[in-house]
Design a protein around this motif. Structure first.
Motif, short mmCIF file in Angstrom:
data_model
loop_
_atom_site.label_atom_id
_atom_site.label_comp_id
_atom_site.label_asym_id
_atom_site.label_seq_id
_atom_site.Cartn_x
_atom_site.Cartn_y
_atom_site.Cartn_z
N GLN A 124 13.20 8.26 3.92
CA GLN A 124 12.96 7.13 2.66
C GLN A 124 11.56 6.58 2.15
OE1 GLN A 124 15.43 3.79 3.93
NE2 GLN A 124 16.97 5.08 4.10
N LEU A 125 10.76 6.50 3.40
CA LEU A 125 9.08 6.21 3.03
C LEU A 125 8.57 7.18 2.25
CD1 LEU A 125 7.96 4.49 6.31
CD2 LEU A 125 8.81 3.55 4.34
N SER A 126 8.92 8.59 2.80
CA SER A 126 8.08 9.58 1.98
C SER A 126 8.47 9.59 0.49
CB SER A 126 8.62 10.88 2.76
OG SER A 126 8.18 11.78 1.90
N LYS A 127 9.66 9.26 0.26
CA LYS A 127 10.12 9.25 -1.30
C LYS A 127 9.45 8.12 -1.91
CE LYS A 127 14.57 11.50 -0.73
NZ LYS A 127 15.41 11.05 0.15
N LYS A 128 9.49 6.73 -1.28
CA LYS A 128 9.02 5.83 -1.76
C LYS A 128 7.41 5.73 -1.98
CE LYS A 128 9.59 0.62 -1.19
NZ LYS A 128 8.29 0.20 -0.76
N PHE A 129 6.76 6.08 -1.07
CA PHE A 129 5.35 5.94 -1.27
C PHE A 129 4.63 7.08 -2.11
CE2 PHE A 129 5.11 4.16 3.31
CZ PHE A 129 5.81 2.91 2.94
N ARG A 130 5.39 8.33 -2.55
CA ARG A 130 4.91 9.26 -2.81
C ARG A 130 4.34 9.10 -4.34
NH1 ARG A 130 8.94 14.24 -4.64
NH2 ARG A 130 7.27 15.87 -4.83
N GLY A 131 4.85 8.20 -5.15
CA GLY A 131 4.46 7.74 -6.61
C GLY A 131 3.10 7.10 -6.31
N GLU A 132 3.07 6.29 -5.45
CA GLU A 132 1.95 5.46 -5.01
C GLU A 132 0.66 6.06 -4.73
OE1 GLU A 132 2.62 2.37 -2.13
OE2 GLU A 132 4.56 1.55 -3.73
N LEU A 133 0.98 7.09 -3.78
CA LEU A 133 -0.18 7.87 -3.25
C LEU A 133 -0.78 8.79 -4.26
CD1 LEU A 133 1.22 8.67 0.37
CD2 LEU A 133 -0.89 7.20 -0.20
#
Lengths: 254, 332
Positions: A124-133
């Motif tokens: 879940q974190l991976s999906k969530k942070f992807r756009g920010e990173l």
């Protein structure tokens, strides 16, 4: 599934890096070289601190860890597992930008590698942070290339900053003696060695565009120790400052 | 926050005078008619020289107030207690810098560059809101700033958003929208202390005592001593008098402060039920002018920090603007 101890160890390392890097980013608020950069560093500070919070919540909710505020603001230095790279003071914009570049690419490969993690909260974190990173690395790459291509001073400063930070950045990937193999075998993530190599693959083309010289990584000694609780002299004052108000009364609501 | 509040006279005390108005009388009349009809003036439109000069000063000082105003609260970002407060505070201060950016852009439409404005700030020629020349000593100060100074600024900015200059009004509309969130955050943090432990309450009361005078100063000297604003009001550069705004602020916020069991350091403060207006002790206006003219506890520090940032960032700005190196992608 890996033991709680192995997962906890990995999460603390990731979260402490985010918290301390976010703290350093936030120190640029109001002081950037242009207003747009104040805003960029503040925005990234929020994302990093937000990531740390999310990770501490996973510890708290999934692995029996302490309340996130208490865990972040009350732990002693020894219990922190951040890398030395993030502890270093901001120094100038050159140092901060280079650290941001190296750190955010490291983050990107780490979260990217967790898309299929056997530990579901990581997916879940991976999906969530992807756009920010994506935006963090875009920002770092664009500024790095521009500053390096705009003349002698920018180029010299960024090359010096790369020499100063590269061994520290390699220290992000300090493997865990106790848990590394289990975490890899259980497909929680591919392990530090693999991430290190993916990270080099990612930063190299950008450094080429900026015409920067990446030293032979075989001659570099990564700065380890942070993951085991050994820190630079910069961490204690940082933690003291961060907890200054919270620790006036840890039972009170702020 | 942060801007608005009292916009200062120029250092030499020059004010709008009839003999300074040498504009084409026909154009001036048409311009004033447009304003009277409620039309907005846009960058390319004809405008009196004095209107342009006053607006540049107003918007520029507002912009400076935003970026200098980021400093007292900014120093508390790293110390904010807990994730929620920390994230809210960074977001807020970031917004303020963004407001500065919007306002410099609005002022640039009138012909003064951002660099020129920042140079005037650093040299002391151009002022910013006086309230930021006071220190934020404790976390409670951050909550007082976040609640009450933001509230005061909103009173001012909501009024100015109805002014006559299009770009400034549009910037203010967006600013006011964001400020309303800041006010909620500030209010929330303020209440947390007001309803907290005895130490937290004492910390808040102390901060309130220290900030009350700067807050009363915020809207500027009483109307009876400031006679310059008639033309500015007619041109809708200034939208409400200092006393009107101060009264509006007191009316909205004093009851909220009292409800929480806090006190304000003015024994005469009360609402006159017959007139509907607030009565208060006149704050020390000599102190106000002393601080405006550089004698406040933090004037030197604030400018020094900005000078440091300008100096340290010079190489970056130079590299970003190096015209010889400017390139563009070939059109596909």
């Amino acid at each position: 599934m890996s033991s709680n101890a192995a997962l906890t160890d990995l999460i603390i390392k990731m979260a402490d890096d985010e918290l301390v890097q976010g703290h350093r980013n936030s120190e640029w608020t109001g002081l950037g070289p242009v207003m747009e950069e104040d805003i960029a560093f503040s925005s990234m500070a929020q994302d990093k601190i937000g990531h740390a919070w999310a990770l501490y919540r996973i510890l708290h909710e999934n692995l029996g860890g302490e309340d996130p505020d208490r865990f972040a603001f009350m732990r002693p230095e020894k219990a922190f597992k951040c890398s030395h790279l993030v502890e270093m003071p901001n120094s100038g914009y050159d140092f901060s930008l280079m650290r941001h570049f190296l750190f955010d690419h490291a983050e990107t490969v780490r979260y990217e590698s967790m898309r299929e993690s056997s530990f579901e909260p990581f997916q879940q974190l991976s999906k969530k942070f992807r756009g920010e990173l994506k935006y963090h690395t875009l920002h770092a790459d664009a500024f790095l290339i521009q500053l390096c291509n705009a003349g002698e001073e920018g180029y010299a400063r960024m090359q010096t900053a790369l020499y100063e930070t590269i061994a520290l950045a390699a220290g992000i990937f300090e493997p865990s003696a106790a848990y590394e193999e289990t975490l890899i075998a259980d497909k929680v993530y591919p392990g530090e060695k693999e991430l290190y190599s993916r990270w080099l693959d990612q930063i190299y083309p950008v450094l080429v565009k900026a015409a920067l010289n990446l030293p032979d990584m075989n001659t570099i000694t990564p700065v380890y120790g942070g993951r085991q609780g050994f820190h630079t002299s910069y961490l204690v004052p940082l933690l003291k400052e961060m907890g200054e108000v919270f620790n006036l009364d840890t039972e009170a609501s702020w | 926050m942060y801007g608005g509040g009292y916009i200062f006279d120029e250092p030499n005390g020059k004010q709008l005078r009839e003999e300074q108005l040498h504009d084409d009388p026909e154009k001036l009349a048409a311009f004033e008619d447009r304003i009277a009809r409620g039309e907005k003036i846009e960058p390319g439109d004809w405008m009196p020289a004095e209107y342009r000069r006053q607006l540049i000063r107003l918007i520029e000082q507002h912009a400076h107030s935003e970026i200098i105003g980021a400093l007292p609260e900014g120093t508390w970002i790293t110390r904010a207690p807990g994730f929620k407060r920390k994230l809210a505070l960074i977001a807020k201060v970031q917004d303020e810098i963004g407001h500065g950016q919007l306002l410099y852009n609005a002022a640039e439409t009138l012909g003064k560059s951002r660099e020129a404005m920042i140079n005037d700030l650093l040299s002391g020629k151009s002022k910013y809101s006086n309230v930021f020349n006071y220190p934020a000593k404790t976390w409670a100060d951050v909550t007082v700033i976040g609640f009450l100074i933001d509230a005061a600024a909103i009173v001012n900015q909501v009024a100015n958003a109805k002014g006559s200059y299009g770009p400034y009004c549009r910037a203010l509309e967006r600013i006011c929208y964001e400020e309303s969130f800041h006010l909620k955050q500030g209010h929330d943090a303020f209440i947390e202390l007001a309803t907290g432990t005895p130490e937290q309450k004492a910390m808040l009361q102390d901060a309130l005592n220290r900030w009350w005078q700067p807050i009363m100063h915020f809207f500027g000297p009483p109307d009876k001593t400031s006679q310059h604003s008639e033309k500015l009001m007619q041109w809708k550069v200034k939208m409400a008098s200092n006393d009107e705004m101060r009264n509006q602020f007191l009316d909205s916020y004093v009851p909220k402060i009292w409800e929480l069991g806090l006190t304000l350091p003015d024994p005469l403060l009360r609402k006159n039920t017959a007139t509907g207006r607030w009565e208060y002790s006149d704050p020390d206006w000599n102190e106000f002018f002393r601080v405006i003219n550089g004698g406040g506890p933090c004037n030197a520090e604030r400018l020094q920090v900005r000078k440091w940032a300008e100096e340290e960032g010079r190489w970056v700005r130079k590299a970003l603007m190096n015209p010889a190196e400017r390139r563009s992608l070939p059109v596909a």
